[in-house]
Design a protein around this motif. Structure first.
Motif, PDB file in Angstrom:
ATOM      1  N   MET A  65       0.844  -1.211   0.000  1.00 33.67           N
ATOM      2  CA  MET A  65       0.000   0.000   0.000  1.00 33.67           C
ATOM      3  C   MET A  65       0.874   1.254   0.000  1.00 33.67           C
ATOM      4  SD  MET A  65      -3.143  -0.774  -0.215  1.00 33.67           S
ATOM      5  CE  MET A  65      -4.054   0.641   0.317  1.00 33.67           C
ATOM      6  N   ALA A  66       1.950   1.216   0.798  1.00 35.58           N
ATOM      7  CA  ALA A  66       2.855   2.380   0.814  1.00 35.58           C
ATOM      8  C   ALA A  66       3.480   2.571  -0.554  1.00 35.58           C
ATOM      9  CB  ALA A  66       3.931   2.175   1.883  1.00 35.58           C
ATOM     10  N   ASP A  67       3.853   1.478  -1.183  1.00 41.73           N
ATOM     11  CA  ASP A  67       4.442   1.557  -2.512  1.00 41.73           C
ATOM     12  C   ASP A  67       3.434   2.128  -3.512  1.00 41.73           C
ATOM     13  OD1 ASP A  67       6.487   1.212  -4.393  1.00 41.73           O
ATOM     14  OD2 ASP A  67       5.680  -0.739  -5.020  1.00 41.73           O
ATOM     15  N   VAL A  68       2.176   1.652  -3.426  1.00 43.60           N
ATOM     16  CA  VAL A  68       1.126   2.157  -4.333  1.00 43.60           C
ATOM     17  C   VAL A  68       0.907   3.648  -4.081  1.00 43.60           C
ATOM     18  CG1 VAL A  68      -1.359   2.040  -4.826  1.00 43.60           C
ATOM     19  CG2 VAL A  68      -0.022  -0.053  -4.671  1.00 43.60           C
ATOM     20  N   LYS A  69       0.887   4.048  -2.796  1.00 37.60           N
ATOM     21  CA  LYS A  69       0.687   5.474  -2.467  1.00 37.60           C
ATOM     22  C   LYS A  69       1.835   6.309  -3.014  1.00 37.60           C
ATOM     23  CE  LYS A  69      -2.076   4.930   1.708  1.00 37.60           C
ATOM     24  NZ  LYS A  69      -2.117   5.108   3.162  1.00 37.60           N
ATOM     25  N   ASN A  70       3.052   5.790  -2.862  1.00 36.86           N
ATOM     26  CA  ASN A  70       4.211   6.522  -3.398  1.00 36.86           C
ATOM     27  C   ASN A  70       4.105   6.662  -4.919  1.00 36.86           C
ATOM     28  OD1 ASN A  70       5.422   6.980  -0.963  1.00 36.86           O
ATOM     29  ND2 ASN A  70       6.702   5.139  -1.053  1.00 36.86           N
ATOM     30  N   GLN A  71       3.710   5.584  -5.571  1.00 37.34           N
ATOM     31  CA  GLN A  71       3.582   5.638  -7.031  1.00 37.34           C
ATOM     32  C   GLN A  71       2.473   6.611  -7.436  1.00 37.34           C
ATOM     33  OE1 GLN A  71       3.117   1.671  -8.602  1.00 37.34           O
ATOM     34  NE2 GLN A  71       5.229   1.075  -8.067  1.00 37.34           N
ATOM     35  N   ILE A  72       1.348   6.575  -6.666  1.00 41.66           N
ATOM     36  CA  ILE A  72       0.237   7.493  -6.974  1.00 41.66           C
ATOM     37  C   ILE A  72       0.697   8.932  -6.756  1.00 41.66           C
ATOM     38  CG2 ILE A  72      -2.034   8.272  -6.173  1.00 41.66           C
ATOM     39  CD1 ILE A  72      -2.746   5.325  -5.727  1.00 41.66           C
ATOM     40  N   ALA A  73       1.426   9.141  -5.641  1.00 37.26           N
ATOM     41  CA  ALA A  73       1.904  10.506  -5.370  1.00 37.26           C
ATOM     42  C   ALA A  73       2.844  10.978  -6.485  1.00 37.26           C
ATOM     43  CB  ALA A  73       2.617  10.550  -4.023  1.00 37.26           C
ATOM     44  N   LEU A  93       2.951   9.882  -9.579  1.00 34.82           N
ATOM     45  CA  LEU A  93       2.146  10.114 -10.790  1.00 34.82           C
ATOM     46  C   LEU A  93       1.360  11.418 -10.680  1.00 34.82           C
ATOM     47  CD1 LEU A  93       0.744   6.544 -11.617  1.00 34.82           C
ATOM     48  CD2 LEU A  93       2.367   7.869 -12.955  1.00 34.82           C
ATOM     49  N   SER A  94       0.810  11.675  -9.480  1.00 37.60           N
ATOM     50  CA  SER A  94       0.021  12.903  -9.285  1.00 37.60           C
ATOM     51  C   SER A  94       0.897  14.140  -9.479  1.00 37.60           C
ATOM     52  CB  SER A  94      -0.593  12.936  -7.890  1.00 37.60           C
ATOM     53  OG  SER A  94      -1.508  11.904  -7.745  1.00 37.60           O
ATOM     54  N   VAL A  95       2.103  14.095  -8.908  1.00 41.99           N
ATOM     55  CA  VAL A  95       3.012  15.238  -9.048  1.00 41.99           C
ATOM     56  C   VAL A  95       3.385  15.413 -10.518  1.00 41.99           C
ATOM     57  CG1 VAL A  95       5.346  16.069  -8.497  1.00 41.99           C
ATOM     58  CG2 VAL A  95       3.883  15.124  -6.695  1.00 41.99           C
ATOM     59  N   ASP A  96       3.672  14.272 -11.188  1.00 41.87           N
ATOM     60  CA  ASP A  96       4.031  14.363 -12.614  1.00 41.87           C
ATOM     61  C   ASP A  96       2.880  14.955 -13.425  1.00 41.87           C
ATOM     62  OD1 ASP A  96       6.553  13.327 -12.167  1.00 41.87           O
ATOM     63  OD2 ASP A  96       6.057  11.277 -12.836  1.00 41.87           O
ATOM     64  N   ILE A  97       1.659  14.502 -13.158  1.00 40.92           N
ATOM     65  CA  ILE A  97       0.487  15.008 -13.893  1.00 40.92           C
ATOM     66  C   ILE A  97       0.289  16.488 -13.589  1.00 40.92           C
ATOM     67  CG2 ILE A  97      -2.028  14.868 -14.059  1.00 40.92           C
ATOM     68  CD1 ILE A  97      -1.736  11.827 -13.655  1.00 40.92           C
ATOM     69  N   ALA A  98       0.391  16.833 -12.269  1.00 45.13           N
ATOM     70  CA  ALA A  98       0.195  18.239 -11.885  1.00 45.13           C
ATOM     71  C   ALA A  98       1.262  19.107 -12.549  1.00 45.13           C
ATOM     72  CB  ALA A  98       0.250  18.385 -10.376  1.00 45.13           C
ATOM     73  N   GLU A  99       2.491  18.617 -12.572  1.00 48.72           N
ATOM     74  CA  GLU A  99       3.575  19.380 -13.191  1.00 48.72           C
ATOM     75  C   GLU A  99       3.273  19.606 -14.670  1.00 48.72           C
ATOM     76  OE1 GLU A  99       8.315  18.873 -14.181  1.00 48.72           O
ATOM     77  OE2 GLU A  99       7.441  17.648 -12.585  1.00 48.72           O
ATOM     78  N   LYS A 100       2.822  18.553 -15.341  1.00 48.28           N
ATOM     79  CA  LYS A 100       2.524  18.688 -16.767  1.00 48.28           C
ATOM     80  C   LYS A 100       1.369  19.652 -16.988  1.00 48.28           C
ATOM     81  CE  LYS A 100       4.365  14.278 -18.244  1.00 48.28           C
ATOM     82  NZ  LYS A 100       4.137  12.990 -18.842  1.00 48.28           N
ATOM     83  N   ILE A 101       0.365  19.560 -16.113  1.00 55.97           N
ATOM     84  CA  ILE A 101      -0.779  20.487 -16.263  1.00 55.97           C
ATOM     85  C   ILE A 101      -0.325  21.917 -16.007  1.00 55.97           C
ATOM     86  CG2 ILE A 101      -2.973  21.178 -15.221  1.00 55.97           C
ATOM     87  CD1 ILE A 101      -3.568  18.208 -14.814  1.00 55.97           C
ATOM     88  N   LEU A 102       0.447  22.114 -14.936  1.00 57.89           N
ATOM     89  CA  LEU A 102       0.898  23.463 -14.593  1.00 57.89           C
ATOM     90  C   LEU A 102       1.817  24.026 -15.693  1.00 57.89           C
ATOM     91  CD1 LEU A 102       1.552  23.240 -10.771  1.00 57.89           C
ATOM     92  CD2 LEU A 102      -0.250  24.494 -11.929  1.00 57.89           C
ATOM     93  N   ARG A 103       2.674  23.195 -16.220  1.00 53.84           N
ATOM     94  CA  ARG A 103       3.556  23.661 -17.281  1.00 53.84           C
ATOM     95  C   ARG A 103       2.733  24.102 -18.489  1.00 53.84           C
ATOM     96  NH1 ARG A 103       9.357  21.412 -17.364  1.00 53.84           N
ATOM     97  NH2 ARG A 103       9.508  20.874 -15.196  1.00 53.84           N
ATOM     98  N   LYS A 104       1.716  23.309 -18.765  1.00 56.45           N
ATOM     99  CA  LYS A 104       0.878  23.653 -19.902  1.00 56.45           C
ATOM    100  C   LYS A 104       0.138  24.959 -19.626  1.00 56.45           C
ATOM    101  CE  LYS A 104      -2.175  21.497 -23.136  1.00 56.45           C
ATOM    102  NZ  LYS A 104      -2.983  20.380 -23.474  1.00 56.45           N
ATOM    103  N   GLN A 105      -0.345  25.144 -18.379  1.00 53.45           N
ATOM    104  CA  GLN A 105      -1.078  26.368 -18.062  1.00 53.45           C
ATOM    105  C   GLN A 105      -0.133  27.567 -17.983  1.00 53.45           C
ATOM    106  OE1 GLN A 105      -3.380  25.970 -14.526  1.00 53.45           O
ATOM    107  NE2 GLN A 105      -5.191  25.303 -15.660  1.00 53.45           N
ATOM    108  N   PHE A 106       1.046  27.386 -17.464  1.00 56.37           N
ATOM    109  CA  PHE A 106       1.965  28.507 -17.305  1.00 56.37           C
ATOM    110  C   PHE A 106       2.764  28.792 -18.586  1.00 56.37           C
ATOM    111  CE2 PHE A 106       1.822  27.465 -12.623  1.00 56.37           C
ATOM    112  CZ  PHE A 106       1.010  28.546 -12.341  1.00 56.37           C
ATOM    113  N   ALA A 107       2.533  28.007 -19.559  1.00 57.55           N
ATOM    114  CA  ALA A 107       3.221  28.257 -20.818  1.00 57.55           C
ATOM    115  C   ALA A 107       2.693  29.567 -21.446  1.00 57.55           C
ATOM    116  CB  ALA A 107       3.017  27.095 -21.774  1.00 57.55           C
ATOM    117  N   ASP A 108       1.487  29.897 -21.168  1.00 56.91           N
ATOM    118  CA  ASP A 108       0.881  31.119 -21.702  1.00 56.91           C
ATOM    119  C   ASP A 108       1.028  32.231 -20.662  1.00 56.91           C
ATOM    120  OD1 ASP A 108      -0.572  32.906 -23.140  1.00 56.91           O
ATOM    121  OD2 ASP A 108      -2.512  31.919 -22.772  1.00 56.91           O
ATOM    122  N   GLN A 109       1.640  33.400 -21.015  1.00 62.38           N
ATOM    123  CA  GLN A 109       1.889  34.512 -20.080  1.00 62.38           C
ATOM    124  C   GLN A 109       0.580  35.110 -19.615  1.00 62.38           C
ATOM    125  OE1 GLN A 109       4.909  35.348 -18.986  1.00 62.38           O
ATOM    126  NE2 GLN A 109       4.070  36.925 -17.670  1.00 62.38           N
TER     127      GLN A 109
END
Length: 169
Positions: A126-134, A136-152
């Motif tokens: 479960m800890a391993d799954v939580k770490n993987q989810i975390a 993945l969540s950070v990676d997804i959030a980073e990609k979303i934020l990068r996409k949103q912050f790409a526009d000034q």
């Protein structure tokens, strides 16, 4: 007298008289020399027979006593054998009971250990799954934020909205 003496010898009556005299002499001689030893031997034989009968009776009584004693010893030996078998059965049952209890306790320990191991492995998974989810969540959030912050323009709008939410004291 000579005639009488001759008559006794020649006559049948004389024969009987001489036979009687000879018998009396023989009887006296036998009584004196043979009767006592014969009677002693007979008496001694009678005593030995009585002794033999007494010994036989004593032997019979001893045999009866020994037979009774043997039967008593046999009964005692049987009772001891039965007691030993009973005690052996009790010891066997006790040992089997202890072995079953020990096996049951050991089995319960193994089951508990297995449950704990399963729970530990489950927690690790479960800890391993939580770490993987975390991750993945950070990676997804980073990609979303990068996409949103790409526009000034979108960055400026976000800063303006955040400043409106924050109130100064």
């Amino acid at each position: 007298m000579e005639e009488l003496f001759d008559g006794l010898l020649n006559d049948r009556l004389g024969f009987v008289v001489w036979a009687a005299v000879a018998f009396l002499i023989l009887l006296v001689l036998l009584g004196k020399f043979a009767w006592k030893p014969i009677m002693g031997a007979i008496y001694e034989r009678e005593r030995s027979i009585e002794d033999a009968l007494l010994k036989a009776e004593a032997a019979k009584e001893e045999m009866t006593r020994l037979t009774t004693e043997n039967e008593s010893l046999l009964k005692q030996a049987r009772a001891e054998r039965d007691q030993i078998l009973k005690e052996a059965k009790q010891v066997k049952d006790h040992i089997i009971g202890e072995a079953k209890a020990a096996a049951q306790a050991e089995g319960n320990k193994i089951i508990e250990k297995a449950k704990m191991e399963i729970n530990n492995q489950k927690a690790i998974a479960m800890a391993d799954v939580k770490n993987q989810i975390a991750t993945l969540s950070v990676d997804i959030a980073e990609k979303i934020l990068r996409k949103q912050f790409a526009d000034q323009q979108k960055q400026n709008e976000l800063v303006t909205d955040l400043l409106k939410e924050v109130k100064l004291n």
